[in-house]
Design an enzyme around this catalytic site. Structure first.
Site, PDB file in Angstrom:
ATOM      1  N   LYS A  99      -4.349  -4.091  -0.878  1.00 60.71           N
ATOM      2  CA  LYS A  99      -3.658  -5.377  -0.966  1.00 60.71           C
ATOM      3  C   LYS A  99      -4.057  -6.144  -2.218  1.00 60.71           C
ATOM      4  O   LYS A  99      -5.061  -5.863  -2.860  1.00 60.71           O
ATOM      5  CB  LYS A  99      -3.877  -6.177   0.312  1.00 60.71           C
TER       6      LYS A  99
ATOM      7  N   ARG B 215      -5.952   0.320   9.297  1.00 58.46           N
ATOM      8  CA  ARG B 215      -4.648   0.809   8.820  1.00 58.46           C
ATOM      9  C   ARG B 215      -4.757   1.004   7.311  1.00 58.46           C
ATOM     10  O   ARG B 215      -4.951   0.035   6.573  1.00 58.46           O
ATOM     11  CB  ARG B 215      -3.556  -0.195   9.178  1.00 58.46           C
TER      12      ARG B 215
END
Length: 339
Positions: free
Chosen positions: A281, A316
């Site tokens: 991210k 994840r």
């Protein structure tokens, strides 16, 4: 009177005290101290005896398997985006053949669950028509479910997409909106007795990074997840079928993300398995200088290790092999002296 929240200070070392400690989520972690939070007050460390009984019960209760996957250690959810525009791997796995090959590779590398998404939810992304989303995910899920034993999760906000995905073989519904976007989605999951993942997101993907603000990010996210759990239970989804996700990067700034990652054990108090997705991210790139998403693997693995060390049950990730190797080493180090 203000409400109290308790974050267990999770440990894995030996010896475990015979008295005055409890397991965390029925797993190998344990705690005998917790951080107590009250809005407007400074956090304070308290003993187990000072933790309210209902919190002790929820923190320590074993978590049920998710889609047949035991929650006895940190499990890996491998990301498979069948989109043209996802921030990290958009366009790479749009064909069923390419997606199936990647799913095989993820499982061989150590993934316990495959999460298939057909709508990019990167910051600024626009909603995808449901017909287009179904066309992307349905054939891929059908191919994976036919040939691979690992359970498939469908990453969607839409009930019609979830229905098509479940009919094709998906066994878990992962909703980034926390079951706010489509009121029919929770009812569908209850009717099918499906496990679900409830995520916190501030706003919509198109606008979620436009100056998100919180009174207290840890407690605000906790309160949202708790409210959604109670709503899902009222609809008919038992708590044992609910996974919670604090939503790293979804309507959060750098300091919000770091606070959530550093204190994620607070969410054991919800009595559900916890999922964390920080893989590749933007905040990882900002902190490390890795501008390309594909260069953020080391920072992403560090995030996975940080939350696994707090007893999180699912991470994840894109980089499954690297994460699996790191978790294997973490477990070996944590287990030293116990055998």
């Amino acid at each position: 009177m203000s409400r109290s929240y308790y974050r267990p200070l999770v440990r894995f070392d030996a010896p475990v005290p015979e008295h005055g400690s409890l397991p965390v989520a029925g797993g190998p972690g344990w705690f005998h101290l917790a951080v107590k939070y009250e809005r407007g007050q400074r956090p304070e460390t308290v003993s187990l005896e000072e933790v309210q009984q209902d919190w002790r019960d929820r923190i320590s209760a074993p978590r049920a398997p998710v889609s047949g996957v035991a929650m006895d250690r940190c499990r890996i959810m491998g990301i498979l985006n069948v989109t043209p525009d996802s921030f990290s791997d958009g366009g790479q796995f749009q064909s069923s053949a390419a997606a199936l090959n990647h799913a095989r590779a993820l499982v061989e590398a150590g993934a316990d669950i495959i999460d298939v998404g057909g709508e990019s939810t990167r910051p600024g992304a626009l909603a995808v028509p449901r017909e287009a989303e179904i066309a992307r995910v349905e054939p891929v899920i059908r191919a994976i479910a036919t040939e691979i034993a690992a359970p498939v999760s469908i990453d969607t906000r839409k009930s019609v997409v979830a229905e098509a995905a479940v009919d094709a073989g998906a066994r878990l519904v992962n909703d980034i909106s926390g079951f706010v976007y489509d009121p029919m989605l929770a009812r569908f999951c209850a009717e099918r007795n499906l496990p679900v993942c409830v995520m916190h997101m501030m706003g919509e993907p198109e606008t979620m990074q436009d100056d998100p603000t919180f009174e207290d990010v840890l407690l605000d996210v906790y309160d949202f997840l708790e409210r959604q759990i109670l709503k899902l239970e009222d609809i008919g989804i038992p708590r044992k079928n609910i996974v919670v996700d604090p939503g790293i990067g979804f309507g959060k700034l750098m300091h919000h993300n770091l606070a959530l990652l550093g204190n994620v054990s607070l969410y054991h108090g919800l009595g559900c398995a916890i999922l964390v997705g920080a893989s590749r991210k933007g905040f990882v790139g900002k902190l490390t200088g890795a501008e390309k998403a594909t260069d953020r693997m080391p920072g992403s693995v560090a995030c996975a290790l940080a939350v696994a060390a707090q007893g999180v049950q699912i991470v994840r990730v894109h980089d499954v092999a690297e994460t699996a190797q790191a978790l294997t080493m973490l477990r070996a180090i944590q287990g030293r002296g116990k055998t």
